[in-house]
Design a protein around this motif. Structure first.
Motif, PDB file in Angstrom:
ATOM      1  N   LYS A   3      37.166  43.703  63.819  1.00 35.00           N
ATOM      2  CA  LYS A   3      37.118  45.139  63.503  1.00 35.00           C
ATOM      3  C   LYS A   3      38.467  45.703  63.064  1.00 35.00           C
ATOM      4  O   LYS A   3      38.516  46.687  62.348  1.00 35.00           O
ATOM      5  N   ASP A   4      39.561  45.077  63.465  1.00 35.01           N
ATOM      6  CA  ASP A   4      40.881  45.570  63.078  1.00 35.01           C
ATOM      7  C   ASP A   4      41.678  44.565  62.255  1.00 35.01           C
ATOM      8  O   ASP A   4      42.900  44.597  62.246  1.00 35.01           O
ATOM      9  N   ALA A   5      40.988  43.665  61.570  1.00 33.06           N
ATOM     10  CA  ALA A   5      41.688  42.695  60.716  1.00 33.06           C
ATOM     11  C   ALA A   5      42.415  43.443  59.603  1.00 33.06           C
ATOM     12  O   ALA A   5      41.938  44.446  59.086  1.00 33.06           O
ATOM     13  N   THR A   6      43.578  42.955  59.253  1.00 35.69           N
ATOM     14  CA  THR A   6      44.371  43.530  58.176  1.00 35.69           C
ATOM     15  C   THR A   6      44.324  42.594  56.976  1.00 35.69           C
ATOM     16  O   THR A   6      44.514  41.389  57.131  1.00 35.69           O
ATOM     17  N   VAL A   7      44.075  43.147  55.799  1.00 40.19           N
ATOM     18  CA  VAL A   7      44.035  42.342  54.580  1.00 40.19           C
ATOM     19  C   VAL A   7      45.115  42.862  53.633  1.00 40.19           C
ATOM     20  O   VAL A   7      45.135  44.046  53.302  1.00 40.19           O
ATOM     21  N   ASN A   8      46.014  41.971  53.231  1.00 37.36           N
ATOM     22  CA  ASN A   8      47.089  42.329  52.303  1.00 37.36           C
ATOM     23  C   ASN A   8      46.966  41.517  51.032  1.00 37.36           C
ATOM     24  O   ASN A   8      46.622  40.338  51.066  1.00 37.36           O
ATOM     25  N   ARG A   9      47.286  42.166  49.925  1.00 38.86           N
ATOM     26  CA  ARG A   9      47.287  41.499  48.622  1.00 38.86           C
ATOM     27  C   ARG A   9      48.732  41.388  48.149  1.00 38.86           C
ATOM     28  O   ARG A   9      49.468  42.356  48.205  1.00 38.86           O
ATOM     29  N   LEU A  10      49.087  40.197  47.659  1.00 32.47           N
ATOM     30  CA  LEU A  10      50.431  39.977  47.137  1.00 32.47           C
ATOM     31  C   LEU A  10      50.332  39.342  45.757  1.00 32.47           C
ATOM     32  O   LEU A  10      49.522  38.442  45.547  1.00 32.47           O
ATOM     33  N   VAL A  11      51.168  39.794  44.844  1.00 35.87           N
ATOM     34  CA  VAL A  11      51.216  39.236  43.499  1.00 35.87           C
ATOM     35  C   VAL A  11      52.640  38.763  43.251  1.00 35.87           C
ATOM     36  O   VAL A  11      53.589  39.525  43.410  1.00 35.87           O
ATOM     37  N   CYS A  12      52.787  37.488  42.883  1.00 33.69           N
ATOM     38  CA  CYS A  12      54.098  36.940  42.550  1.00 33.69           C
ATOM     39  C   CYS A  12      54.170  36.788  41.034  1.00 33.69           C
ATOM     40  O   CYS A  12      53.445  35.965  40.455  1.00 33.69           O
ATOM     41  N   GLY A  13      55.021  37.564  40.407  1.00 37.70           N
ATOM     42  CA  GLY A  13      55.172  37.504  38.959  1.00 37.70           C
ATOM     43  C   GLY A  13      55.898  36.261  38.485  1.00 37.70           C
ATOM     44  O   GLY A  13      55.710  35.816  37.358  1.00 37.70           O
ATOM     45  N   ALA A  14      56.710  35.652  39.349  1.00 33.48           N
ATOM     46  CA  ALA A  14      57.480  34.476  38.953  1.00 33.48           C
ATOM     47  C   ALA A  14      56.626  33.211  38.923  1.00 33.48           C
ATOM     48  O   ALA A  14      56.697  32.421  37.990  1.00 33.48           O
ATOM     49  N   CYS A  15      55.786  33.017  39.948  1.00 30.27           N
ATOM     50  CA  CYS A  15      54.987  31.781  40.011  1.00 30.27           C
ATOM     51  C   CYS A  15      53.522  32.022  39.638  1.00 30.27           C
ATOM     52  O   CYS A  15      52.726  31.088  39.685  1.00 30.27           O
ATOM     53  N   LEU A  16      53.194  33.252  39.275  1.00 28.91           N
ATOM     54  CA  LEU A  16      51.838  33.627  38.875  1.00 28.91           C
ATOM     55  C   LEU A  16      50.805  33.345  39.973  1.00 28.91           C
ATOM     56  O   LEU A  16      49.696  32.905  39.711  1.00 28.91           O
ATOM     57  N   ASP A  17      51.199  33.609  41.212  1.00 25.71           N
ATOM     58  CA  ASP A  17      50.305  33.458  42.358  1.00 25.71           C
ATOM     59  C   ASP A  17      49.734  34.812  42.750  1.00 25.71           C
ATOM     60  O   ASP A  17      50.443  35.826  42.755  1.00 25.71           O
ATOM     61  N   PHE A  18      48.468  34.811  43.104  1.00 25.64           N
ATOM     62  CA  PHE A  18      47.858  35.943  43.781  1.00 25.64           C
ATOM     63  C   PHE A  18      47.574  35.459  45.191  1.00 25.64           C
ATOM     64  O   PHE A  18      47.025  34.370  45.378  1.00 25.64           O
ATOM     65  N   LYS A  19      47.960  36.226  46.188  1.00 21.47           N
ATOM     66  CA  LYS A  19      47.764  35.831  47.580  1.00 21.47           C
ATOM     67  C   LYS A  19      47.008  36.923  48.309  1.00 21.47           C
ATOM     68  O   LYS A  19      47.323  38.105  48.189  1.00 21.47           O
ATOM     69  N   LEU A  20      46.027  36.498  49.070  1.00 29.43           N
ATOM     70  CA  LEU A  20      45.264  37.412  49.902  1.00 29.43           C
ATOM     71  C   LEU A  20      45.465  36.947  51.339  1.00 29.43           C
ATOM     72  O   LEU A  20      45.141  35.809  51.671  1.00 29.43           O
ATOM     73  N   MET A  21      46.038  37.797  52.168  1.00 27.33           N
ATOM     74  CA  MET A  21      46.357  37.431  53.537  1.00 27.33           C
ATOM     75  C   MET A  21      45.525  38.257  54.509  1.00 27.33           C
ATOM     76  O   MET A  21      45.573  39.479  54.473  1.00 27.33           O
ATOM     77  N   THR A  22      44.783  37.576  55.373  1.00 29.19           N
ATOM     78  CA  THR A  22      44.009  38.235  56.414  1.00 29.19           C
ATOM     79  C   THR A  22      44.700  37.964  57.740  1.00 29.19           C
ATOM     80  O   THR A  22      44.901  36.812  58.118  1.00 29.19           O
TER      81      THR A  22
END
Length: 136
Positions: free
Chosen positions: A85-104
């Motif tokens: 119920k209180d999980a946190t979801v963060n989105r990160l974009v790395c312009g250098a390595c072209l990674d999209f990261k989704l962290m729960t």
């Protein structure tokens, strides 16, 4: 002018403490009461995180693939947040390595549990659903 012995003693004490070694902090205000110590107390953690990564193409400001990933995140976000119920979801974009990261992130339990770690175990047993489907 005559200097009092008390003044000399106070002056020496003030100067000598400037060179005293600093005791390592075992607990700081930034650490929660449920923090698990690591590295001989030099750091700790009070959250468990699952990170999903995928590559995108093009410039991050105009990337069509990144736009599609954002749409997928919106589609799957209710399922991801249902982990706890209180999980946190963060989105990160790395312009250098072209990674999209989704962290729960799920917090470890405290005296008044915010997000029980018990929620993470069942999620792990389910293969972190919908991770596989999301990353296809």
């Amino acid at each position: 002018m005559k200097t009092s012995p008390l003044f000399l003693l106070a002056s020496f004490a003030a100067q000598s403490t400037a060179f005293a070694p600093i005791a390592p902090k075992v607990f700081t205000r930034s650490m929660s009461t449920n923090a698990v110590p690591l590295a001989n107390g030099a750091m700790s953690f009070d959250r468990v995180c699952r990170e999903w990564r995928c590559k995108y193409t093009g410039d991050k400001a105009t990337s069509e693939s990144l736009e599609k990933v954002a749409a997928l995140v919106e589609e799957y976000l209710p399922q991801i947040k249902a982990v706890s119920k209180d999980a946190t979801v963060n989105r990160l974009v790395c312009g250098a390595c072209l990674d999209f990261k989704l962290m729960t992130t799920v917090r470890l339990p405290v005296l008044q549990p915010l997000v029980p770690l018990d929620d993470f175990g069942p999620w792990e047993e389910k293969g972190y659903a919908p991770e596989a489907e999301f990353l296809e």
